[in-house]
Each structure stands twice: as structure tokens, then as C-alpha cells.
Scaffold this motif. Sequence first.
Motif, PDB file in Angstrom:
ATOM      1  N   GLY A   7       0.792  -1.220   0.000  1.00  0.00           N
ATOM      2  CA  GLY A   7       0.000   0.000   0.000  1.00  0.00           C
ATOM      3  C   GLY A   7       0.818   1.260   0.000  1.00  0.00           C
ATOM      4  O   GLY A   7       0.291   2.340  -0.266  1.00  0.00           O
ATOM      5  N   LEU A   8       2.122   1.162   0.280  1.00  0.00           N
ATOM      6  CA  LEU A   8       2.987   2.338   0.266  1.00  0.00           C
ATOM      7  C   LEU A   8       3.852   2.317  -0.984  1.00  0.00           C
ATOM      8  O   LEU A   8       4.174   1.257  -1.517  1.00  0.00           O
ATOM      9  CB  LEU A   8       3.870   2.367   1.513  1.00  0.00           C
ATOM     10  N   PRO A   9       4.246   3.491  -1.479  1.00  0.00           N
ATOM     11  CA  PRO A   9       5.047   3.533  -2.709  1.00  0.00           C
ATOM     12  C   PRO A   9       6.316   2.703  -2.591  1.00  0.00           C
ATOM     13  O   PRO A   9       7.016   2.747  -1.582  1.00  0.00           O
ATOM     14  CB  PRO A   9       5.370   5.021  -2.859  1.00  0.00           C
ATOM     15  N   TYR A  13       2.321   3.589 -13.111  1.00  0.00           N
ATOM     16  CA  TYR A  13       1.876   3.564 -11.722  1.00  0.00           C
ATOM     17  C   TYR A  13       2.954   2.951 -10.843  1.00  0.00           C
ATOM     18  O   TYR A  13       3.788   2.162 -11.297  1.00  0.00           O
ATOM     19  CB  TYR A  13       0.569   2.764 -11.591  1.00  0.00           C
ATOM     20  N   ASP A  14       2.947   3.323  -9.582  1.00  0.00           N
ATOM     21  CA  ASP A  14       3.820   2.707  -8.590  1.00  0.00           C
ATOM     22  C   ASP A  14       3.164   1.404  -8.155  1.00  0.00           C
ATOM     23  O   ASP A  14       2.108   1.412  -7.526  1.00  0.00           O
ATOM     24  CB  ASP A  14       4.013   3.644  -7.393  1.00  0.00           C
ATOM     25  N   THR A  58       1.516   0.540  -4.758  1.00  0.00           N
ATOM     26  CA  THR A  58       0.244   1.119  -4.325  1.00  0.00           C
ATOM     27  C   THR A  58      -0.954   0.462  -5.001  1.00  0.00           C
ATOM     28  O   THR A  58      -2.088   0.855  -4.750  1.00  0.00           O
ATOM     29  CB  THR A  58       0.220   2.631  -4.621  1.00  0.00           C
ATOM     30  N   GLY A 114      -6.591   0.159  -4.327  1.00  0.00           N
ATOM     31  CA  GLY A 114      -6.196   1.306  -3.514  1.00  0.00           C
ATOM     32  C   GLY A 114      -5.777   0.800  -2.161  1.00  0.00           C
ATOM     33  O   GLY A 114      -5.320  -0.329  -2.019  1.00  0.00           O
ATOM     34  N   THR A 115      -5.927   1.616  -1.138  1.00  0.00           N
ATOM     35  CA  THR A 115      -5.575   1.180   0.195  1.00  0.00           C
ATOM     36  C   THR A 115      -6.467   0.016   0.601  1.00  0.00           C
ATOM     37  O   THR A 115      -7.684   0.117   0.584  1.00  0.00           O
ATOM     38  CB  THR A 115      -5.734   2.339   1.199  1.00  0.00           C
ATOM     39  N   GLY A 163      -4.515   6.105  -1.953  1.00  0.00           N
ATOM     40  CA  GLY A 163      -3.143   5.627  -1.971  1.00  0.00           C
ATOM     41  C   GLY A 163      -2.643   5.159  -3.312  1.00  0.00           C
ATOM     42  O   GLY A 163      -1.442   4.951  -3.479  1.00  0.00           O
ATOM     43  N   PHE A 164      -3.513   4.958  -4.298  1.00  0.00           N
ATOM     44  CA  PHE A 164      -3.047   4.450  -5.590  1.00  0.00           C
ATOM     45  C   PHE A 164      -2.410   5.582  -6.374  1.00  0.00           C
ATOM     46  O   PHE A 164      -3.000   6.648  -6.552  1.00  0.00           O
ATOM     47  CB  PHE A 164      -4.211   3.851  -6.358  1.00  0.00           C
ATOM     48  N   ASP A 165      -1.185   5.357  -6.850  1.00  0.00           N
ATOM     49  CA  ASP A 165      -0.400   6.401  -7.499  1.00  0.00           C
ATOM     50  C   ASP A 165      -0.248   6.073  -8.973  1.00  0.00           C
ATOM     51  O   ASP A 165       0.489   5.162  -9.339  1.00  0.00           O
ATOM     52  CB  ASP A 165       0.974   6.506  -6.820  1.00  0.00           C
TER      53      ASP A 165
END
Length: 932
Positions: A571-573, A596-597, A600, A617-618, A629-631
Motif C-alpha cells: 500500500g505504500l510507494p 503507476y507505482d 500502491t 487502492g488502500t 493511496g493508488f499512485d
Amino acid sequence: MGLAYDLNTKYQPQLNDWAYILNRGATNIAQQSGGNGRNNDITIPQSFDANYSEFDIIIRNTNYVRDHYIICGSYRAFFDELNGGAGAWAWDGFVTIVRAHNISLKDSTDFLTEGIVPPPDNSSLYYHNPGYLSGYNVIQPYNQRENLFWTYLGRMPYEVAPDLTGIGSDNTPGFYSVDSVKNINSADISFFVGGHQRISSAEGALTNMNYSAYFARLSFVINPAAVESGAAVPGGFEATSIYNLGFSSGESFQVSWKADQANHGGRYLTDTDDYPSTFYDTNDLAFSVNQSATTPFVFTQLNTLGNGYYLTRIHDIVGMNLSPFPLNIESKSLAITGEAVYDDGAGTVDFSTPMVGTWEWEQTGSYTDLYVAVGDRNFALDSSVAAYDLNGSWGTVLNPAFNTEEAAGAFPDNQMLIGIDNVSHGGSTNGEIYCFNFRYGLVAAYSGGLPNEFGNEQYSVWPFAVKGGSFETVGGFTLPDYWTAKAIQQRTFTVSEESSSKRLSDWPNPVDPSPPFGSILIAIQDITLTQQLAKDPTLQGETPNPFDFLSAIGSPNEIDYGRGNKPYVPGLPANIAYGFLGFLAGAGNGPQVFMYDFGTAIMSVDFTTTPPTFHVGTWNQLPYNLWAGFDIISVGDSMNQVLTPPNSVTRVPVSAGWDVDRDQWVYTFADSTGPSVMSCNSAFNRQPPNQIAYLDQTDQFSLLSSDSRSAHYVPRNMTPYLDGISIMGGTLMSKSDNLGQAAMRAITTLTSPAGNTVTGFQIYTIDGSTGRTARVWVDYLLFDGVDSLIATELQKIGLRVTVENVEWYKAKILRKNELGITPEEIEDWVRSQQTEYTETLKLKERQGRLRTRRRQQAAWREGLEDTLKGDFYEKGSERSLLGFDSAEAIDRAAETFVPNPSDSAPISGKNERKHASSRKSQRDNKRNQEDA
């Protein structure tokens, strides 16, 4: 993060003739394997043959494995045994391995061109690297013809009986994707290929089925060059045998229609060394995912599920080093996506649907099957848009997302993003993205299973980006008409991994098992690279480091799916970028690139709603939010703006590769006006405004054919600079003619080194770049003659050397007069100058004359700031305005050196001065006022 401003490219015309590469490459493998060759009973016409115009070839996908470029696709040749032995033209799949190290070696043609005495008549025995130095000719382990490339031919028209009607014009069969087998701890080259072959109802296929899925693991053993014992000769080591590859039958397997039955796998081949030792029938291997509303889940053979499903096409294959069950880096798995068809109950195709599957190919015992989720049963649909289905659509690209275990002993969530094409919404067809979650698709087969949280549904795939859904309405993105490729930012390697891959411990002395018959050189020197590094001026004539010029032919030098080199938190980059490349027609559109990362991209399901709500997402936050949280960013339009011609509405993205040795992406495109190659760094549109994010590199490719319309890039790992190859092809196949990723047609007007007109592709090696061109300037003032003496004197007394101080001191000498001034007056004068300068800066800033970025003007501004902050240095531990030890010393210096504020500055070319008596009077009046 800098751009490679100028790619150093070199055209490799010896790789133009692909009819020769296919035929000679197959022979190269046979010579090393001991077999008769997989080109038996296949006639590939050469450029000097009368029917050469019948030959054709398509490149569909590439990869990189242990310092070899892997290229796959389709080719057209004459199959002698078809049509009852009368033969027929047909299309087949191929995969060609091109050696990356020493690809640009010299051969006899180069020697003649350079005016060097050529090798003797038996030049075929000599392998120059360049090896021909000062008249000394030795046998070398590499050359341009015998061990530059190797080709594995699929023999698809032989292994499954095809429908002969129109077979010569159907270019659909072939290999569509290739990916490496990860973490095999050997020097062998091993990879997966996936595609499909033409089939007829005579094979028991459904009516109108047309194609059947095919994939294989192919392994090739590296036969290192054997070199003479003893010291190296001037041209390098003298070889008794050359570097070569041989097919490893025992380490290879094939999965295709009835492959394990007679007259299928390996048909017409008489030597077992020419085909895989293990064959699987696709129908026997393929099973469904969960088909039960209770636990444990039920897995059903796919061709018995309902009326029966059959795998028809594979468009992408992924070799994973992370196993779903358990999460074990040593357990191997692969994943596929493409198309399946469903029986209408009467032996005819009812409809086609997308599929995605995974296989633990090294497992034994339970869970040894290929588990497949099919679109109409296991794909959830987006209920936020108008009703639709996935009939007639297919999977095109497959990108791994995160892999993690929730806790010790818990079931992992291994997930993937799938690019689905031809999804119909109200008459239009689009490319969309769906998510495959192993946990909900397969996991209940173990440990008694999990409750079926989906009720009576068997969803293991759910929607992420759907036309008209939240991806567009909330995210503000626009989905493309179709997908063309994917982008993978591979992980970087550690020093230990690179040293192991290059066999650094074996350098420079090879192991000598049996002198004087030769020794095996495991650590392979890339002499071309060595010579290039030797030209680096920073080495100052020293020998390059072996760590830089040795070839990384061992594990783990592959394009790897990675989390990055830091601890990963779901969930984190993760600072690792993946992407989907597509095309959108219409005014103002063109290439679509979504990056996208991957850290995430967390998939989750909200079971509190009916039906369940699917999210990316998260994953552990309520209420569920698709974008939490989605990048992800869309950068296709930004890229299209800087290419030539800019903003083309017909430009299609073809490939994207990231070089781990230099933080650099290279993207390639196809267009009716020609190919494009672009470099960009990993910041993309988030690049600081004072740096360049994208750079068109197309003009770095010289001698480009006027018929070139497309480009494909393959990066090379474990070298000290950005490198790889760029393959230039003809027109890109249209989506109506090609299901799957972007495919490049051949150019039919190329010239071989022998001067023949040939069909093939232009290959350019990229062997470094200048990086950012470093231009350094120094702002300085030159004082010569008398001025230099004055400047020296100013330094001695602690004054800064400036033009003003030098002119002032010169004037004082010329006047030969002593003046007195107090320290307070000096402070007032300096303060007034500071105030005036500050106000000047504010005025310039308001007028836009100052820039935030430091450029050349910043150098003199910095010096002036320092000057106005104080004209004198500090001396000793006691701070004083002039740097002298006492106030008396200041007064004495001031009387001689410090100008009167009322004095006019000297004017160049004029002799204006105030009369000395007038200056003396003003000074006395001022002092008298202060005393009063």
C-alpha cells in the motif's frame, strides 16, 4: 536523474537478413546439440533463391536473459511435409537468441574496410574480437556468423494438423510473448514463450475454433569457449572452440494441443535432442478456478466445465519468481493471459472470452495443474456502468502487482493487473484493466479452504479500469481503444549479484582442467566494451575495472519483476514503476501511457455490499476508496508533444524499457512518418520545472531505411552505462489483423553486407551516452601590469580584490594625499551600498529579470553580495571591520586607503577630480559638526 542527451548508436547490418538468421541460427543450435536441427523439412528461402519473395517475418515481443537478447514472432516458409507431402507455405513461430556481449566484433570485411591485411584464406576458423592486432592473427572465441545468433523454430504447422485453406496467408500463428525463467542458479539460458498455432476440426477442435494455445519452457546450455592454456596472446585468448549455445532437451517442456500424443510434439523429427523431453496436453493440464459456493473449492478440468472451455490464444506470458502457495522465492510459477472459447454444446464455438491462468510448473504432488479463470465465469463486472459482458474480448498484457503474506502462515495475496482488449460498451470497443487475485481464486484448495465470501459467484478477477467507470469519472483518465505493450521498471542488482553473474572470481585466470588441451573461460571479457571504456578520459590511461567489462551471463541477470531494494510495505510507494501502453484514435489523441507505482496497486473487496464492491487502492481502510493511496499518472500526451512531428494522432507506442545501470527509460513508437525513440527519466511529468523530462532520440539513428516505420527497444543489464538494442521495423500490424501486443512487419528493401536486397529488420546497438553534457565556465577578473601589483597589495592589507577597490587604490596613489576617515563613516558607506544593491535586486525580480535557476549571472551576483556584505577579511580571533588588531590601526589605514563618500568614482577616459582643498574643507566641516 539525468537524461542521456546523446545515445551512442551503431548500425549492425550483419543482422539485416532474417531469412539467413532463422536458417543459420537453427543450424548453430543443431551443431552444438548433436541433433539434426529443427529446420529439417522446412525450407526458408534465402536471398539468392528465386522464390525469396515468399519469405516474410514479424517481430512480436522481446526480452533479455543473461546477456542475450531474446526476440520472438512469426515467419513464413515452405513446409515440405504438409499437404500429403506436396508441401505448402505456412506461418510458424520462432525465437532468436542474439548474443549481447561482443555483438559489434570485427570480421574480415571490417579489416578490408580499414585497410588492414585480412586474415588468411581459412578465415572461417578465426574469430576476431578484434583480435587482429599488429599483424598477429589468433583464433578468437567470438565471430559474427557462427555464434552471434541461435534460432528455435516452433514447427507449429507440423505438430497440430492445420486447416490448409488459406494457410499461406494466415500470419496469426507464432510466438507472441517471451519471458525469462527466474532464479535458476546456472549459466544456462532459460525462458518461456507463449503463442498459438493453427488448428482444424480434424484434431477434435471445435468448429471455427481456428487456433489452439501453445507455451513452452526452452532451455539452452552455454558452451563456454575453450582457450589454449598459458598466457594470453596480443589479440586476447586463443580459442580451441568457440562460445556457443546448445538446446537442452531435458530442461525443456512444451504445452500444446495433444502434444503428448503420437504425431504431435516433435513430429517429423528423428533425434530426441531436437525437441523438449516433456510434453503436456493443454486440455489435460488446464483446470478451472473455484467452481463451488462452499469449501473446499472445486477445481474442474476446463474442457469439461459446462459444455467445455478451450484455450485458443496466448498473448502474454510472465515468468514469476514468487509462488502463490506458499510465498517462496525458490518455487517457480508462470502466468498467461489471452483467449478461451466456449462450446455451444454441439461442437461449435459459442463465444470467446478472456482468460488468465497460473501454473506452478515445478510443483509435485497436489496443485500441479494450470489453473485458469475465464471471463464469463470468473471475471466480475463493473456495476457502476451500463450492463456489459466480456464476450469477444481477450487478454493482451499481464503486469504483476504486489505479492505479500498477511501474517506468518497466512495465505498470500498474489495479484496481477490484466490489460483486456475489445470490451464492448454501447457499440464502441475499448482497452480496460482487470485484477487477478490468487487468494480468492485458488487459495481454498489448501488447509480446508476459506469461506466463499463471494456467495454463489466464483470471482477471482475484478474490474479496475472500465470505460465510463470511476477510473475515468473519478481519476480523470481516458482509456485507450486498445493496449499495445507494457512497461516494467526492473529492480536494480547488488554488487554481490553482479559479481556472481560475471564470475568475477574466475578472472583473469580460467580454470585449467586438462592442459595442454585447453581450459574453460567462464568469466567472459567483452573486449568491445573494454576498448570503449579505455577511451574514458577519467581513467587517465589506466586499465578498466574487470567488474565493468566482464559479461554477466549468469543468474540473476534478467529483466526481473521487483519490489525495489528497500523494505516493502503493501500500500505504500515502492518507487518502482509499471505501466500499460495503448492507443486512442481521434483528434488530439494518440499514444496513451499509464504509469503507476506498483506498490500502491492493492486490490480489495468490500463484502458488506451486494454485490461485493471491488477496489484498487488502500486495502485496509474503510470506507473503501478506489483512489486511496493508488499512485498513477498518464504521460502519453506529454511524450507525444516532444516527438517529431509533434502531437501526431496516428503515433502508436510499441515498447518501453528501463536500464538499471542508468536511471533511464527508453520508449519507442510507430507512425506513418517513421519510428520514434524517446528517453525519459523515472520522474516523468513530476520532473522539476528546470529540468527536461523527455527527449527525442530518433535523430541518433543514422542510415535509417526510408521504409522504417516502427521501433522496439531492449535494455541490457549489468554494464557501466545505458545500452541495449533498438530494432527498427516496417509498418505496425493493425489491431484488426493482430490480436495481442504491438507487432512489427519486416522491411523488404534492406541490403545485406554481401550487397543483396533482403527482408528483415535494422538493429542498432546502443552502447552508452554522453549523459548530460558538462560545460564548466569560470568567471574571473584578470588584473595585469600595474593593476596586478595593486591587487596583490590589497590582498596583503586584507581588502577584497574588486575593480572598485583597485581603481580607488590606484587613484589614491596618483593623488599621493593622505585622507582620514572614521570607522563609523566606513560603516555608513558600506550600509548604504548594501541597501542600494538590495533595492536593485528587488526591482529586477519584479521586472522578471532574475531567474530562480542559477545560471552564469549568478556567479557575479554571488561575488557582489559577498563584497557588499563587507569589504574586508577577518584576521585573528578578534572580529573588526577591517581585520586589524586595534582601532588605531583602523584609523591609520582609513586615512590612506578608504575613500571619502563624497568623492566621485573615477570615470574611465576622463580626468574629472574635485579640488583637494574642497574635499579637505568638506571633511573638516563634517568633523566639526560631530564634535559639536
